[in-house]
Scaffold this active site. Structure first.
Site: not given
Length: 542
Positions: A218, A52
């Protein structure tokens, strides 16, 4: 006498240069370097589990952070001068709160996808804890010190925060939802914040419901360009997803959207979730992850361009507006300067009184677990195993680091200063399956074996190979990893001849993290003293 002084001076220079050369070699990886040295680079730029990723440019410097889940110190901070060569310069989180929760191993919990920004001469990192809410930490310098976490938006299941300070000074926060906690997912929302970005308001607006064609959307990242508000967001799932971009002239929408990158015909599965960065020369680049399972989510760098105010990421050979990731490409133009090769640390000689930045614990560290020394070793204490011990799943005092490449050898020299029967230490490849070389004292003697456990989140027990008597408490432990995470273990009593032990083991990822390697030191039961292991060095080689 003058001649002797000259000879002494020359010898000192040679020794000094040798030390500097060794330090230079130790500072860079022997097993993966992205910079090809000819003006090009190869992906991944970081062959390690910096999942991420988010990145920014501040002046002529680039900074990156990544999720860290239950591993502490957390929120790694990396630095680069050219987007290809990265060094690890610190962590923004020394302990996770609440302490009563994160003093215990919390697989898959903790720090999820963060976002780093620079606003009014200060660094901000927003990060979500899916069980508690969205926090922010701040620092004047990226190396730290960083502030204590401040809760910006409380709520179970709130994840992936992304702030935006608009031209008029107003502040906004985009975020997503974890279905496992919130009971909803595939939805992105935006709310306002105070101008300092430390507290959010309850004026949330949904900006996309992705159930129809953006499943599991997301990880939003919020930008503004040419009067458009942009939200870069991954969709489709960790291993197989794609990169979506949304844009609107109004910060709260309505937004139009477009798929700007997917795997296409490339070999890079699930290329998504990351950061748009613009160089000093005006070039655009996109940093993202690729899930390589046991190796974690490794980091890639893609060229990016704008067409009709839409980004296209990677190569778009068929001109359909959806790019595909590149493997080899020309390095970013960051000006006339060129910069040396840099990689995050891997090997550690333990020669300074401070633990290397590559090492993390599986929970908030306690002072009794271990100590650096200025004597050339790290002292790891044999801490009592958790009550009702079944496997390493519940053990917090694991000293670990990320796997640094798809193929490498890791070797450690250690001296086991055991004091009581039932104490053991070893070199471990840790994940939801794990295997380790176990050096254990029984009946006053030392034995070595391989211990392995599979599906440890299902409470499975360890198996053990035949024990072999060891004559000396100083021993060399080694694991050789081949493509596919195939691990073979070896030991040596003289550092020259290595003997195979046990069976081949296939590394397995942990909960939302890649497999890791490192050390453990445990004992059965608790008394008023403990043995320890002196780890002389840990070296990662081809």
């Amino acid at each position: 006498m003058k001649f002797i002084k000259i000879i002494f001076f020359v010898l000192c220079c040679i020794v000094s240069q040798t030390v500097l050369s060794q330090e230079k070699n130790e500072s860079n990886s022997q097993v993966w370097i992205s910079d090809n040295g000819d003006g090009t680079y190869k992906n991944p730029i970081l062959y390690a589990d910096y999942s991420d990723p988010d990145a920014i440019r501040v002046g002529d410097d680039y900074y990156m952070t990544a999720s860290s889940f239950n591993c502490i110190p957390g929120l790694p901070v990396l630095h680069s001068k050219d987007l290809v060569n990265w060094s690890l310069i610190g962590h923004a989180l020394s302990k996770q709160k609440p302490l009563d929760v994160y003093n215990r191993a919390q697989h898959g919990n903790g720090v999820w996808a963060p976002c780093i920004r620079y606003h009014k001469n200060e660094f901000y990192i927003y990060y979500p804890d899916p069980d508690f809410g969205i926090y922010v930490v701040r620092a004047k310098k990226a190396q730290g010190p960083w502030s204590e976490p401040v809760m910006v938006k409380e709520g179970k299941g709130l994840i992936d925060p992304a702030p935006l300070w608009d031209d008029d000074g107003k502040a906004y926060l985009g975020y997503a939802f974890a279905g496992s906690r919130a009971g909803i997912k595939s939805v992105l929302a935006v709310c306002t914040m105070n101008p300092e970005g430390t507290s959010s308001n309850n004026d949330d607006v949904m900006i996309i419901d992705g159930h129809a064609d953006e499943a599991t959307i997301e990880g939003p990242k919020f930008y503004k360009r040419n009067s458009y508000y942009y939200i870069f967001a991954p969709a489709g799932g960790v291993a197989t997803g794609w990169q979506t971009v949304m844009r609107s002239k109004n910060v709260l929408g309505p937004y139009e959207k477009r798929k700007v990158m997917d795997q296409g015909k490339s070999t890079i599965n699930g290329p998504h979730q990351g950061a748009w960065v613009q160089t000093q020369t005006g070039e655009d680049w996109f940093i993202h992850f690729q899930d390589q399972f046991a190796y974690g989510r490794v980091v890639h760098l893609q060229p990016m361009k704008w067409e009709n105010d839409w980004p296209v990421i990677g190569n778009d050979d068929d001109k359909n507006g959806t790019g595909e990731p590149v493997i080899l490409y020309k390095k970013p133009n960051v000006g006339k300067k060129t910069f040396p090769v840099k990689t995050p640390p891997e090997s550690d000689e333990f020669n300074v009184g401070k633990l290397g930045l590559q090492w993390q614990w599986h929970a908030n560290p306690q002072i009794t677990w271990g100590f650096p020394t200025t004597l050339g070793y790290y002292n790891l204490n044999c801490i009592p195993a958790p009550k009702d011990y079944v496997s390493l799943f519940d053990v917090p005092n694991l000293l670990l680091q990320k796997l640094p490449a798809n193929e490498f050898t890791a070797t450690a020299k250690m001296t086991f200063n055991s004091r009581f029967d039932g104490e053991y230490t070893g070199l471990v490849i840790m994940g939801l399956d794990y295997s380790f070389l176990c050096l254990q004292q029984e009946s006053g003697k030392l034995f070595i074996s391989q211990k392995t456990a599979l599906k440890i989140d299902k409470k499975s027990e360890e198996s053990e190979s035949k024990r072999i008597l060891i004559k000396d408490k100083t021993i060399y432990l080694q694991v050789r990893i081949k493509a596919g995470g195939i691990c073979n273990f070896f030991y040596s009593e003289d550092g020259l001849k290595f003997n195979s032990i046990g069976e081949s083991f296939t590394a397995k990822e942990g909960k939302w993290i890649g497999a890791k390697m490192g050390f453990l030191a445990l004992r059965d039961g608790s008394i008023n003293d403990a043995g320890s292991v002196a780890i002389d060095w840990f070296r990662v080689t081809k």
